[in-house]
Design an enzyme around this catalytic site. Structure first.
Site, PDB file in Angstrom:
ATOM      1  N   ASN A  35       0.848  -1.198   0.000  1.00 22.84           N
ATOM      2  CA  ASN A  35       0.000   0.000   0.000  1.00 22.84           C
ATOM      3  C   ASN A  35       0.881   1.244   0.000  1.00 22.84           C
ATOM      4  OD1 ASN A  35      -2.335   1.517   0.039  1.00 22.84           O
ATOM      5  ND2 ASN A  35      -2.538   1.457   2.259  1.00 22.84           N
ATOM      6  N   SER A 124      -4.887   2.801  17.168  1.00 25.68           N
ATOM      7  CA  SER A 124      -5.855   3.717  16.563  1.00 25.68           C
ATOM      8  C   SER A 124      -6.983   4.028  17.534  1.00 25.68           C
ATOM      9  CB  SER A 124      -6.431   3.063  15.301  1.00 25.68           C
ATOM     10  OG  SER A 124      -7.587   3.741  14.865  1.00 25.68           O
ATOM     11  N   TYR A 148     -10.752  -4.743  11.354  1.00 18.23           N
ATOM     12  CA  TYR A 148      -9.550  -3.897  11.436  1.00 18.23           C
ATOM     13  C   TYR A 148      -9.352  -3.444  12.884  1.00 18.23           C
ATOM     14  CZ  TYR A 148      -7.034   0.456  11.723  1.00 18.23           C
ATOM     15  OH  TYR A 148      -6.182   1.453  12.140  1.00 18.23           O
ATOM     16  N   LYS A 152      -6.362  -4.304  16.029  1.00 15.85           N
ATOM     17  CA  LYS A 152      -5.651  -3.342  16.879  1.00 15.85           C
ATOM     18  C   LYS A 152      -5.859  -3.693  18.354  1.00 15.85           C
ATOM     19  CE  LYS A 152      -3.969  -0.607  13.693  1.00 15.85           C
ATOM     20  NZ  LYS A 152      -2.525  -0.627  13.399  1.00 15.85           N
ATOM     21  N   ASN A 178      -7.283  11.203  13.801  1.00 13.85           N
ATOM     22  CA  ASN A 178      -7.407  11.182  12.337  1.00 13.85           C
ATOM     23  C   ASN A 178      -6.261  11.920  11.659  1.00 13.85           C
ATOM     24  OD1 ASN A 178     -10.122  10.509  13.431  1.00 13.85           O
ATOM     25  ND2 ASN A 178     -10.576  10.339  11.241  1.00 13.85           N
TER      26      ASN A 178
HETATM   27  C1  WQD Z   1     -14.099  10.884   8.875  1.00 10.10           C
HETATM   28  C2  WQD Z   1     -15.470  11.550   8.781  1.00 10.10           C
HETATM   29  C3  WQD Z   1     -17.191  10.087   7.944  1.00 10.10           C
HETATM   30  C4  WQD Z   1     -15.477   9.731   3.905  1.00 10.10           C
HETATM   31  C5  WQD Z   1     -11.029   5.846  10.017  1.00 10.10           C
HETATM   32  C6  WQD Z   1     -10.663   4.597  10.770  1.00 10.10           C
HETATM   33  C7  WQD Z   1      -9.581   4.922  11.771  1.00 10.10           C
HETATM   34  C8  WQD Z   1      -8.409   5.575  11.075  1.00 10.10           C
HETATM   35  C9  WQD Z   1      -8.870   6.821  10.337  1.00 10.10           C
HETATM   36  C10 WQD Z   1      -6.794   3.920  10.467  1.00 10.10           C
HETATM   37  C11 WQD Z   1     -16.608  10.627   9.242  1.00 10.10           C
HETATM   38  C12 WQD Z   1     -16.942  11.250   6.980  1.00 10.10           C
HETATM   39  C13 WQD Z   1     -15.698  10.034   5.245  1.00 10.10           C
HETATM   40  C14 WQD Z   1     -16.335  10.264   2.907  1.00 10.10           C
HETATM   41  C15 WQD Z   1     -17.602  11.386   4.611  1.00 10.10           C
HETATM   42  N1  WQD Z   1      -7.830   4.679  10.139  1.00 10.10           N
HETATM   43  N2  WQD Z   1     -16.750  10.845   5.581  1.00 10.10           N
HETATM   44  N3  WQD Z   1     -17.378  11.066   3.307  1.00 10.10           N
HETATM   45  O1  WQD Z   1     -13.921   6.806   9.912  1.00 10.10           O
HETATM   46  O2  WQD Z   1     -13.097   8.657  11.485  1.00 10.10           O
HETATM   47  O3  WQD Z   1     -11.573   6.785  10.890  1.00 10.10           O
HETATM   48  O4  WQD Z   1      -9.875   6.396   9.404  1.00 10.10           O
HETATM   49  O5  WQD Z   1      -6.184   3.867  11.495  1.00 10.10           O
HETATM   50  O6  WQD Z   1      -9.162   3.733  12.373  1.00 10.10           O
HETATM   51  O7  WQD Z   1     -11.799   4.154  11.484  1.00 10.10           O
HETATM   52  O8  WQD Z   1     -12.147   8.477   9.174  1.00 10.10           O
HETATM   53  O9  WQD Z   1     -11.887   9.832   7.144  1.00 10.10           O
HETATM   54  O10 WQD Z   1     -13.199   7.663   6.985  1.00 10.10           O
HETATM   55  O11 WQD Z   1     -14.190   9.625   8.191  1.00 10.10           O
HETATM   56  O12 WQD Z   1     -18.543  12.122   4.936  1.00 10.10           O
HETATM   57  O13 WQD Z   1     -16.172  10.026   1.665  1.00 10.10           O
HETATM   58  O14 WQD Z   1     -15.744  11.847   7.414  1.00 10.10           O
HETATM   59  O15 WQD Z   1     -18.586   9.814   8.054  1.00 10.10           O
HETATM   60  O16 WQD Z   1     -17.585  11.441   9.888  1.00 10.10           O
HETATM   61  P1  WQD Z   1     -12.821   7.683  10.398  1.00 10.10           P
HETATM   62  P2  WQD Z   1     -12.829   8.875   7.773  1.00 10.10           P
END
Ligand code: WQD
Length: 338
Positions: A35, A124, A148, A152, A178
């Site tokens: 990746n 995470s 996932y 962790k 994040n």
């Molecule tokens: C953030 C916000 C979505 C995409 C995940 C993993 C976490 C870590 C970070 C690895 C949320 C919203 C998202 C989109 C949207 N990964 N969203 N449209 O889910 O908080 O965390 O990534 O370690 O473990 O769980 O991050 O960026 O996916 O979402 O509206 O196309 O953005 O609903 O509110 P998340 P995300």
């Protein structure tokens, strides 16, 4: 001192190597490019003007790991390597359990065989599940809603049991919130394969014209504007947190867990507005249904890391949006040249 960085060609790993080299440490890297890509390693050298050893391969490969430990004088290990897409983990649980768990067990066994007992683990905030209150502290209840997140949680438990079994182990578990943004050079950043799962790389593809609009997953959450709130942290601040953790491990014994977040939450719409404002670019969006498994709000109480590691996030949301966009534009111009 020399550190082995697994997954060092990845987003967070590459930024951490830059900070380790800048701090005067030596680094050895293992990555299988599942990746990530080799260009990132060249860009680390361009940014820092420093070199490091690299081994292409799988962290599950104990023979390769032993070769590395025999060849390199490793003082501590930072373990980033692992699959991390929540949605993919639901579709392919066996791939996630095998890769993430077996690679960690292989690494820890080879460390023990080579008398290396200092370990920093990339965990995470996903291990907190749906928090009962905010901000989130390290002693909050833990749960996982996807394979996932389970990997962790399981690895954290393995590390706790390992420390209980022998006080030779010095372990730091870092729970990221994040991570977004990119190094100010624009040479390294977040470039997921395929359609991004995470919000910021998706926003970047809209901001650079590759996609037409952002799909906002729900605007009916109990938050400031109904969209999901997260603790976005600049990846360079996160990288510096790892340097602080390694320095903490120099004379610390035991197992400690730290939240690496800013303590501030921003909604999806606030993030979109910041990208648009800071970069003077239009970011169209449409509100869609909620994404299954998402929580409304999640942000850290980073005070324990502030106190024990002497680390605090310094960059703000505008820095994150500006740096992310600079990298995305450089990536776009590279695609155009190809
Ligand atoms: C953030 C916000 C979505 C995409 C995940 C993993 C976490 C870590 C970070 C690895 C949320 C919203 C998202 C989109 C949207 N990964 N969203 N449209 O889910 O908080 O965390 O990534 O370690 O473990 O769980 O991050 O960026 O996916 O979402 O509206 O196309 O953005 O609903 O509110 P998340 P995300």
């Amino acid at each position: 001192m020399k550190f082995l960085v697994t997954g060092g060609a990845g987003y967070i790993g590459s930024h951490t190597i830059v900070e380790l080299l800048n701090a005067g440490y030596e680094v050895a890297v293992i990555d299988d490019f599942s990746n990530s890509n080799a260009e990132t390693l060249e860009n680390i050298k361009k940014i820092t003007g420093k070199d490091f050893s690299f081994y292409e391969g799988d962290v599950c490969d104990k023979q390769l790991l032993n070769e590395i430990f025999k060849k390199e004088k490793i003082d501590a290990v930072i373990h980033f390597a692992g699959y991390k897409a929540v949605g993919e983990s639901v579709e392919k649980p066996l791939m996630y359990y095998r890769n993430n768990i077996v690679s960690t067990l292989s690494l820890l066994e080879v460390m023990e065989e080579n008398n290396v007992y200092k370990f920093v683990f990339s965990s995470s905030a996903t291990v907190y599940g749906k928090p009962h209150t905010l901000p989130i502290k390290e002693d909050f209840p833990l749960s996982a809603t996807n394979p996932y997140g389970q990997t962790k949680l399981m690895i954290e438990q393995i590390l706790k049991d390992l420390r209980t079994s022998s006080d030779k182990w010095d372990i730091v578990i870092l729970r990221y919130f994040n991570p977004i943004g990119a190094h100010e050079s624009g040479l390294i950043g977040e470039e997921p394969n395929g359609i991004p799962n995470n919000i910021m790389p998706y926003i970047m593809r809209v901001a650079t014209g590759e996609y037409d609009k952002v799909h906002v997953f729900g605007d009916d959450y109990d938050t400031i504007d109904g969209t999901g709130v997260r603790d976005y942290i600049h990846v360079v601040d996160l990288a510096k947190g790892h340097v602080a953790a390694l320095e903490y491990l120099k004379d610390k014994n035991g197992l400690d867990i730290f939240n690496l977040g800013t303590g501030n939450g921003y909604s999806v719409l606030q993030l979109i507005d910041n990208v648009s404002e800071v970069n003077e670019v239009d970011v169209p969006y449409i509100v869609d249904d909620r994404r299954p498994g998402d929580i409304a709000s999640c942000y850290a109480d980073p005070s324990f890391a502030n106190e024990k590691l002497g680390w605090k996030a310094e960059k703000d949301i505008k820095d994150m949006c500006k740096d992310a966009y600079r990298f995305a534009n450089k990536q776009k111009s590279k695609k155009i040249i190809k």
